[in-house]
Design a protein around this motif. Structure first.
Motif, PDB file in Angstrom:
ATOM      1  N   ASN A  46       0.870  -1.164   0.000  1.00  0.00           N
ATOM      2  CA  ASN A  46       0.000   0.000   0.000  1.00  0.00           C
ATOM      3  C   ASN A  46       0.917   1.227   0.000  1.00  0.00           C
ATOM      4  OD1 ASN A  46       0.872   0.475   2.685  1.00  0.00           O
ATOM      5  ND2 ASN A  46      -0.815  -0.734   3.510  1.00  0.00           N
ATOM      6  N   ALA A  47       0.369   2.418   0.081  1.00  0.00           N
ATOM      7  CA  ALA A  47       1.177   3.635  -0.006  1.00  0.00           C
ATOM      8  C   ALA A  47       2.192   3.726   1.135  1.00  0.00           C
ATOM      9  CB  ALA A  47       0.272   4.860  -0.017  1.00  0.00           C
ATOM     10  N   ASP A  48       1.779   3.342   2.340  1.00  0.00           N
ATOM     11  CA  ASP A  48       2.695   3.405   3.486  1.00  0.00           C
ATOM     12  C   ASP A  48       3.853   2.428   3.327  1.00  0.00           C
ATOM     13  OD1 ASP A  48       1.158   5.365   4.708  1.00  0.00           O
ATOM     14  OD2 ASP A  48      -0.006   3.913   5.883  1.00  0.00           O
ATOM     15  N   GLU A  49       3.553   1.209   2.882  1.00  0.00           N
ATOM     16  CA  GLU A  49       4.600   0.210   2.687  1.00  0.00           C
ATOM     17  C   GLU A  49       5.552   0.615   1.567  1.00  0.00           C
ATOM     18  OE1 GLU A  49       2.319  -3.842   4.102  1.00  0.00           O
ATOM     19  OE2 GLU A  49       1.852  -2.988   2.139  1.00  0.00           O
ATOM     20  N   LEU A  50       5.040   1.278   0.538  1.00  0.00           N
ATOM     21  CA  LEU A  50       5.904   1.769  -0.537  1.00  0.00           C
ATOM     22  C   LEU A  50       6.906   2.782   0.007  1.00  0.00           C
ATOM     23  CD1 LEU A  50       6.668   1.851  -3.530  1.00  0.00           C
ATOM     24  CD2 LEU A  50       4.921   3.631  -3.824  1.00  0.00           C
ATOM     25  N   GLU A  51       6.470   3.656   0.899  1.00  0.00           N
ATOM     26  CA  GLU A  51       7.377   4.634   1.515  1.00  0.00           C
ATOM     27  C   GLU A  51       8.453   3.931   2.338  1.00  0.00           C
ATOM     28  OE1 GLU A  51       7.793   7.919   1.040  1.00  0.00           O
ATOM     29  OE2 GLU A  51       6.306   7.613  -0.541  1.00  0.00           O
ATOM     30  N   VAL A  52       8.062   2.870   3.053  1.00  0.00           N
ATOM     31  CA  VAL A  52       9.033   2.103   3.831  1.00  0.00           C
ATOM     32  C   VAL A  52      10.074   1.488   2.901  1.00  0.00           C
ATOM     33  CG1 VAL A  52       9.338   0.056   5.285  1.00  0.00           C
ATOM     34  CG2 VAL A  52       7.472   1.650   5.754  1.00  0.00           C
ATOM     35  N   LEU A  53       9.623   0.904   1.774  1.00  0.00           N
ATOM     36  CA  LEU A  53      10.567   0.329   0.804  1.00  0.00           C
ATOM     37  C   LEU A  53      11.501   1.393   0.236  1.00  0.00           C
ATOM     38  CD1 LEU A  53       8.429  -2.230  -1.225  1.00  0.00           C
ATOM     39  CD2 LEU A  53      10.321  -2.714   0.325  1.00  0.00           C
ATOM     40  N   ARG A  54      10.961   2.568  -0.059  1.00  0.00           N
ATOM     41  CA  ARG A  54      11.807   3.666  -0.560  1.00  0.00           C
ATOM     42  C   ARG A  54      12.883   4.031   0.453  1.00  0.00           C
ATOM     43  NH1 ARG A  54       6.964   7.254  -2.945  1.00  0.00           N
ATOM     44  NH2 ARG A  54       6.908   6.346  -5.026  1.00  0.00           N
ATOM     45  N   ASP A  55      12.486   4.121   1.726  1.00  0.00           N
ATOM     46  CA  ASP A  55      13.454   4.450   2.778  1.00  0.00           C
ATOM     47  C   ASP A  55      14.519   3.370   2.911  1.00  0.00           C
ATOM     48  OD1 ASP A  55      12.068   6.794   3.281  1.00  0.00           O
ATOM     49  OD2 ASP A  55      11.020   6.004   5.053  1.00  0.00           O
ATOM     50  N   LEU A  56      14.098   2.099   2.851  1.00  0.00           N
ATOM     51  CA  LEU A  56      15.057   1.005   2.948  1.00  0.00           C
ATOM     52  C   LEU A  56      16.034   1.010   1.774  1.00  0.00           C
ATOM     53  CD1 LEU A  56      12.741  -1.929   4.134  1.00  0.00           C
ATOM     54  CD2 LEU A  56      14.482  -0.744   5.487  1.00  0.00           C
ATOM     55  N   ALA A  57      15.525   1.281   0.576  1.00  0.00           N
ATOM     56  CA  ALA A  57      16.386   1.289  -0.618  1.00  0.00           C
ATOM     57  C   ALA A  57      17.323   2.488  -0.632  1.00  0.00           C
ATOM     58  CB  ALA A  57      15.527   1.285  -1.882  1.00  0.00           C
ATOM     59  N   GLU A 101      -2.153  -0.199 -10.454  1.00  0.00           N
ATOM     60  CA  GLU A 101      -3.367  -1.001 -10.444  1.00  0.00           C
ATOM     61  C   GLU A 101      -3.311  -2.149  -9.443  1.00  0.00           C
ATOM     62  OE1 GLU A 101      -5.754  -3.821 -13.556  1.00  0.00           O
ATOM     63  OE2 GLU A 101      -4.948  -1.942 -14.309  1.00  0.00           O
ATOM     64  N   SER A 102      -2.188  -2.867  -9.397  1.00  0.00           N
ATOM     65  CA  SER A 102      -2.090  -4.050  -8.538  1.00  0.00           C
ATOM     66  C   SER A 102      -1.401  -3.772  -7.203  1.00  0.00           C
ATOM     67  CB  SER A 102      -1.320  -5.154  -9.264  1.00  0.00           C
ATOM     68  OG  SER A 102       0.030  -4.754  -9.463  1.00  0.00           O
ATOM     69  N   GLY A 103      -0.638  -2.687  -7.127  1.00  0.00           N
ATOM     70  CA  GLY A 103       0.126  -2.402  -5.922  1.00  0.00           C
ATOM     71  C   GLY A 103       1.389  -3.237  -5.814  1.00  0.00           C
ATOM     72  N   LYS A 104       1.762  -3.890  -6.920  1.00  0.00           N
ATOM     73  CA  LYS A 104       2.906  -4.801  -6.932  1.00  0.00           C
ATOM     74  C   LYS A 104       4.217  -4.042  -7.150  1.00  0.00           C
ATOM     75  CE  LYS A 104       2.200  -8.640  -9.115  1.00  0.00           C
ATOM     76  NZ  LYS A 104       2.101  -9.656 -10.186  1.00  0.00           N
ATOM     77  N   VAL A 105       5.229  -4.430  -6.379  1.00  0.00           N
ATOM     78  CA  VAL A 105       6.584  -3.892  -6.518  1.00  0.00           C
ATOM     79  C   VAL A 105       7.520  -5.070  -6.772  1.00  0.00           C
ATOM     80  CG1 VAL A 105       8.470  -2.692  -5.345  1.00  0.00           C
ATOM     81  CG2 VAL A 105       6.123  -1.948  -4.983  1.00  0.00           C
TER      82      VAL A 105
END
Length: 128
Positions: free
Chosen positions: A65-76, A108-112
């Motif tokens: 979701n949007a929050d998890e995407l931000e977490v992934l960005r921070d980790l990367a 659309e899918s929220g897939k990363v």
């Protein structure tokens, strides 16, 4: 962040945070650490050229979701290595410390699609 993990991969934990694997996730683990090539030499025949390759997990599909995407960005984007753990559907656990990379998120899918790069390879804890 996520409860139960679906799909063939079992479970993915990055920096202590569990992410949901996509149902169609096809984690490619165990690729060779060297690439072999044949180089033609004068007088006929071939010479074997071995090149060391990075040990990585490619195409690790997680649903965010949007929050998890931000977490992934921070980790990367972080300067420090993160802990990474992958549990296969068979229960085998692979752990490493390293870094991640990804291109973006499908709206659309929220897939990363993640690629995981261990610093010193993956340590295997095989399920008996």
């Amino acid at each position: 962040m996520a409860k139960d993990i679906v799909g063939p991969g079992g479970k993915l934990v990055l920096g202590g945070i569990t992410f949901r694997l996509a149902a169609d996730a096809n984690v490619n683990h165990g690729a060779p650490t060297h690439k072999n090539e044949a180089v033609a030499v004068s007088g006929g025949g071939n010479l074997r050229k071995m090149t060391q390759t990075t040990q990585e997990l490619k195409s690790v599909s997680v649903l965010t979701n949007a929050d998890e995407l931000e977490v992934l960005r921070d980790l990367a984007a972080g300067p420090d290595d993160i802990t990474m753990a992958y549990t296969s559907a068979a229960g085998d656990v692979f752990r490493a410390t390293g870094f991640i990379d990804f291109e973006g998120r499908e709206a659309e899918s929220g897939k990363v699609e993640l690629t995981l790069y261990p610093r010193d390879g993956w340590t295997s804890f095989v399920n008996p």
